[in-house]
Design an enzyme around this catalytic site. Structure first.
Site, PDB file in Angstrom:
ATOM      1  N   TYR A  14       0.775  -1.168  -0.112  1.00 41.77           N
ATOM      2  CA  TYR A  14       0.025  -0.167  -0.005  1.00 41.77           C
ATOM      3  C   TYR A  14       0.793   1.216   0.039  1.00 41.77           C
ATOM      4  O   TYR A  14       0.194   2.403  -0.128  1.00 41.77           O
ATOM      5  CB  TYR A  14      -0.795   0.134   1.368  1.00 41.77           C
ATOM      6  CG  TYR A  14      -0.273  -0.145   2.478  1.00 41.77           C
ATOM      7  CD1 TYR A  14       0.416   0.900   3.312  1.00 41.77           C
ATOM      8  CD2 TYR A  14      -0.083  -1.663   3.235  1.00 41.77           C
ATOM      9  CE1 TYR A  14       1.201   0.764   4.167  1.00 41.77           C
ATOM     10  CE2 TYR A  14       0.441  -1.539   4.206  1.00 41.77           C
ATOM     11  CZ  TYR A  14       1.005  -0.388   4.774  1.00 41.77           C
ATOM     12  OH  TYR A  14       1.690  -0.595   6.168  1.00 41.77           O
ATOM     13  N   GLY A  15       2.128   1.113  -0.253  1.00 43.66           N
ATOM     14  CA  GLY A  15       2.949   2.311   0.050  1.00 43.66           C
ATOM     15  C   GLY A  15       4.242   2.626  -0.789  1.00 43.66           C
ATOM     16  O   GLY A  15       3.991   2.484  -2.055  1.00 43.66           O
ATOM     17  N   LEU A  17       6.251   0.346  -1.707  1.00 47.08           N
ATOM     18  CA  LEU A  17       6.274  -0.834  -2.629  1.00 47.08           C
ATOM     19  C   LEU A  17       5.395  -0.777  -3.696  1.00 47.08           C
ATOM     20  O   LEU A  17       5.571  -1.749  -4.864  1.00 47.08           O
ATOM     21  CB  LEU A  17       6.009  -2.131  -1.490  1.00 47.08           C
ATOM     22  CG  LEU A  17       7.174  -2.538  -0.771  1.00 47.08           C
ATOM     23  CD1 LEU A  17       6.664  -3.440   0.461  1.00 47.08           C
ATOM     24  CD2 LEU A  17       8.214  -3.036  -1.473  1.00 47.08           C
ATOM     25  N   GLU A  80      10.892  -4.440   5.871  1.00 49.14           N
ATOM     26  CA  GLU A  80       9.892  -3.858   6.968  1.00 49.14           C
ATOM     27  C   GLU A  80      10.077  -3.973   8.242  1.00 49.14           C
ATOM     28  O   GLU A  80       9.351  -3.583   9.196  1.00 49.14           O
ATOM     29  CB  GLU A  80       8.507  -4.355   6.693  1.00 49.14           C
ATOM     30  CG  GLU A  80       7.844  -4.292   5.185  1.00 49.14           C
ATOM     31  CD  GLU A  80       7.406  -2.837   4.840  1.00 49.14           C
ATOM     32  OE1 GLU A  80       7.852  -1.875   5.490  1.00 49.14           O
ATOM     33  OE2 GLU A  80       6.933  -2.518   3.721  1.00 49.14           O
TER      34      GLU A  80
END
Length: 142
Positions: A14-15, A17, A80
């Site tokens: 969602y970001g 990536l 992450e």
């Protein structure tokens, strides 16, 4: 003969990536399955990078669904900081194309900070932010 089968995992991103963002290269060898949203509502914060948290039920998070092998999943865990920073958990994701619900890994951040991204769409949020900066610059009179 033995055929080595690599285990496949579904990961919802969602970001940074997402395609077009600076960490997307981590997913170069992976298959984009669909654009998708979370089935449940979460909250997205942004402070240079996005954080999704289960602390509040604000919006369905928008992103991309990938099929990755175990090596890529290990790389993503390292990127992450799983399980010490972001925590990877399996959640229900709804595919945009056929509305099918699938299980996929999502990286949650337990201690969110920054601004709430009310749309749950980091890509649109960043593009809007860049447009606002460009408009402010073009409104400056010399």
């Amino acid at each position: 003969k033995f055929i080595l089968m690599k285990t496949k995992h579904k990961v919802f991103v969602y970001g940074t990536l997402l395609s077009g963002h600076h960490n997307h290269y981590w997913l170069e060898t992976s298959k984009l399955l669909d654009f998708a949203t979370t089935d449940e509502k979460y909250v997205m914060f942004e402070q240079g990078i996005p954080f999704v948290s289960k602390n509040m039920n604000v919006v369905h998070i928008k992103g991309e669904l990938y099929e990755v092998d175990s090596t890529v999943l290990e790389w993503l865990d390292h990127l992450e900081g799983h399980p010490h920073a972001y925590k990877r958990e399996e959640v229900d994701i709804v595919c945009n194309f056929d509305k099918k619900k699938v299980k996929a890994w999502l990286y949650f951040y337990p201690n969110p900070k920054g601004r709430v991204v009310e749309s749950g769409d980091y890509d649109a949020y960043i593009k809007n932010k860049k447009n606002e900066k460009a408009n402010k610059r073009s409104n400056v009179w010399l």
